[in-house]
Scaffold this active site. Structure first.
Site, PDB file in Angstrom:
ATOM      1  N   GLY A  49     -68.478  -2.746 -74.220  1.00  8.72           N
ATOM      2  CA  GLY A  49     -69.408  -3.823 -74.538  1.00  8.72           C
ATOM      3  C   GLY A  49     -70.287  -4.229 -73.376  1.00  8.72           C
ATOM      4  O   GLY A  49     -71.069  -5.163 -73.488  1.00  8.72           O
ATOM      5  N   CYS A  50     -70.164  -3.532 -72.265  1.00  8.07           N
ATOM      6  CA  CYS A  50     -70.995  -3.815 -71.093  1.00  8.07           C
ATOM      7  C   CYS A  50     -72.034  -2.709 -70.958  1.00  8.07           C
ATOM      8  O   CYS A  50     -71.732  -1.544 -71.154  1.00  8.07           O
ATOM      9  CB  CYS A  50     -70.142  -3.870 -69.822  1.00  8.07           C
ATOM     10  N   ALA A  51     -73.262  -3.103 -70.608  1.00  8.59           N
ATOM     11  CA  ALA A  51     -74.324  -2.119 -70.410  1.00  8.59           C
ATOM     12  C   ALA A  51     -74.022  -1.243 -69.197  1.00  8.59           C
ATOM     13  O   ALA A  51     -74.337  -0.062 -69.175  1.00  8.59           O
ATOM     14  CB  ALA A  51     -75.670  -2.812 -70.239  1.00  8.59           C
ATOM     15  N   SER A  52     -73.412  -1.823 -68.165  1.00 11.15           N
ATOM     16  CA  SER A  52     -73.039  -1.051 -66.978  1.00 11.15           C
ATOM     17  C   SER A  52     -71.564  -0.663 -67.071  1.00 11.15           C
ATOM     18  O   SER A  52     -70.857  -1.081 -67.976  1.00 11.15           O
ATOM     19  CB  SER A  52     -73.316  -1.825 -65.695  1.00 11.15           C
TER      20      SER A  52
END
Length: 142
Positions: A49-52
């Site tokens: 769920g994190c872009a990075s």
């Protein structure tokens, strides 16, 4: 319920005049963290769920709801490393039973982060908080 380390961050943010200074401070906090060993950068510690890329590794002392909850983490993005460091200051040292009682949104709001993070970063922050809550809930239930 915020930890003293988090209160120190809040106090520092109160002295910083604009968001640019606060943003730089978040990055500096992240730079001060020890890097996560490569052996701990595994799928089981990765936060979805994190872009990075984000990894959170729990460090639990004791068992059940009174176990002391700590974690360390890392990211490939400097601002996210800073957010991890802020979450460490917010949660580390609490009992596993108390972690779920922290209103992370309100506490992070004290730093003005809610108004200045991109939608992707906000979603990633929520995903990190949710992972922390899951890890502590498992410990509290044990």
């Amino acid at each position: 319920m915020a930890q003293p380390q988090f209160e120190e961050i809040v106090e520092t943010f109160e002295f910083l005049d604009d968001w640019e200074e606060r943003y730089r401070h978040v990055i500096e906090i992240g730079k001060a963290m020890d890097p996560l060993p490569e052996a701990e950068r595994i799928p089981a510690t990765k936060v979805d769920g994190c872009a990075s890329q984000v990894w959170l590794v729990p460090q639990i002392e004791g068992q059940g709801p009174s176990a002391v909850f700590r974690f360390h983490g890392d990211s490939d993005a400097m601002i996210v490393r800073g957010l991890i460091a802020i979450l460490q200051a917010l949660y580390s040292g609490l009992s596993a039973g108390d972690v779920g009682k922290v209103d992370a949104g309100a506490e992070m709001g004290r730093l003005g982060l809610n108004d200045h993070l991109s939608a992707q970063r906000s979603n990633g922050l929520r995903a990190m908080v949710e992972r922390i809550r899951q890890l502590s809930a498992r410990t509290a239930a044990a």
